[in-house]
Design a protein around this motif. Structure first.
Motif, PDB file in Angstrom:
ATOM      1  N   UNK A  36       0.797  -1.230   0.000  1.00 51.85           N
ATOM      2  CA  UNK A  36       0.000   0.000   0.000  1.00 51.85           C
ATOM      3  C   UNK A  36       0.827   1.276   0.000  1.00 51.85           C
ATOM      4  N   UNK A  37       1.965   1.266   0.685  1.00 49.03           N
ATOM      5  CA  UNK A  37       2.692   2.514   0.894  1.00 49.03           C
ATOM      6  C   UNK A  37       4.042   2.583   0.192  1.00 49.03           C
ATOM      7  N   UNK A  38       4.490   1.494  -0.387  1.00 47.82           N
ATOM      8  CA  UNK A  38       5.841   1.425  -0.923  1.00 47.82           C
ATOM      9  C   UNK A  38       5.851   1.355  -2.446  1.00 47.82           C
ATOM     10  N   UNK A  46      13.955   2.137  -2.976  1.00 48.48           N
ATOM     11  CA  UNK A  46      12.619   1.877  -2.449  1.00 48.48           C
ATOM     12  C   UNK A  46      12.176   3.122  -1.691  1.00 48.48           C
ATOM     13  N   UNK A  47      10.910   3.485  -1.883  1.00 55.55           N
ATOM     14  CA  UNK A  47      10.350   4.636  -1.188  1.00 55.55           C
ATOM     15  C   UNK A  47       9.122   4.203  -0.407  1.00 55.55           C
ATOM     16  N   UNK A  48       8.950   4.791   0.759  1.00 50.85           N
ATOM     17  CA  UNK A  48       7.691   4.664   1.505  1.00 50.85           C
ATOM     18  C   UNK A  48       7.025   6.015   1.358  1.00 50.85           C
ATOM     19  N   UNK A  49       5.926   6.012   0.617  1.00 52.54           N
ATOM     20  CA  UNK A  49       5.300   7.246   0.177  1.00 52.54           C
ATOM     21  C   UNK A  49       6.367   8.029  -0.588  1.00 52.54           C
ATOM     22  N   UNK A  50       6.879   9.147  -0.059  1.00 52.14           N
ATOM     23  CA  UNK A  50       7.911   9.888  -0.796  1.00 52.14           C
ATOM     24  C   UNK A  50       9.277   9.830  -0.123  1.00 52.14           C
ATOM     25  N   UNK A  51       9.380   9.082   0.969  1.00 48.91           N
ATOM     26  CA  UNK A  51      10.632   9.017   1.716  1.00 48.91           C
ATOM     27  C   UNK A  51      11.456   7.802   1.284  1.00 48.91           C
ATOM     28  N   UNK A  52      12.731   8.015   0.935  1.00 42.98           N
ATOM     29  CA  UNK A  52      13.565   6.884   0.531  1.00 42.98           C
ATOM     30  C   UNK A  52      13.903   5.990   1.729  1.00 42.98           C
ATOM     31  N   UNK A  53      14.025   4.712   1.467  1.00 40.59           N
ATOM     32  CA  UNK A  53      14.410   3.749   2.494  1.00 40.59           C
ATOM     33  C   UNK A  53      15.842   3.326   2.192  1.00 40.59           C
ATOM     34  N   UNK A  54      16.708   3.507   3.165  1.00 37.36           N
ATOM     35  CA  UNK A  54      18.120   3.180   2.980  1.00 37.36           C
ATOM     36  C   UNK A  54      18.309   1.667   3.087  1.00 37.36           C
ATOM     37  N   UNK A  55      18.904   1.090   2.053  1.00 38.04           N
ATOM     38  CA  UNK A  55      19.200  -0.341   2.029  1.00 38.04           C
ATOM     39  C   UNK A  55      20.701  -0.552   1.895  1.00 38.04           C
ATOM     40  N   UNK A  56      21.183  -1.617   2.497  1.00 38.33           N
ATOM     41  CA  UNK A  56      22.575  -1.996   2.303  1.00 38.33           C
ATOM     42  C   UNK A  56      22.729  -2.561   0.886  1.00 38.33           C
TER      43      UNK A  56
END
Length: 95
Positions: free
Chosen positions: A9-11, A20-30
């Motif tokens: 729903x949000x990603x 990858x983003x949650x809504x408009x915020x980036x998610x930091x991945x290794x």
């Protein structure tokens, strides 16, 4: 090829930026978390065998704990039901 793939729903995953983003915020991945996620995205919701994931990320057999920990870390950064595992076989991303 579409640039963005909706995940739950949000990603969403932006192919161009490999992010990858949650809504408009980036998610930091290794680096390895991103590799795992990209392997699962390419499979388009189909299961990917653990052995295939191991060799794609590490080029050799690694302990099952290393792979489980990688999947766990990625799941913590996304909704828990985004990545589905099938015991003793593999995992997939729910698109």
């Amino acid at each position: 090829m579409e640039k963005q793939i909706k995940i739950g729903n949000e990603y969403y995953y932006n192919r161009k930026y490999q992010q990858i983003f949650k809504e408009k915020l980036p998610i930091k991945l290794s680096k390895r978390e991103l590799q795992l996620f990209q392997i699962l995205i390419v499979a388009k919701g189909n299961y990917v065998a653990y052995n295939d994931i191991e060799y794609a990320i590490w080029d050799e057999h690694v302990s099952s704990n290393a792979l489980r920990l990688l999947i766990y870390r990625l799941r913590k950064k996304l909704d828990s039901d985004t990545i589905e595992t099938f015991p003793s076989f593999g995992c997939r991303v729910n698109l």
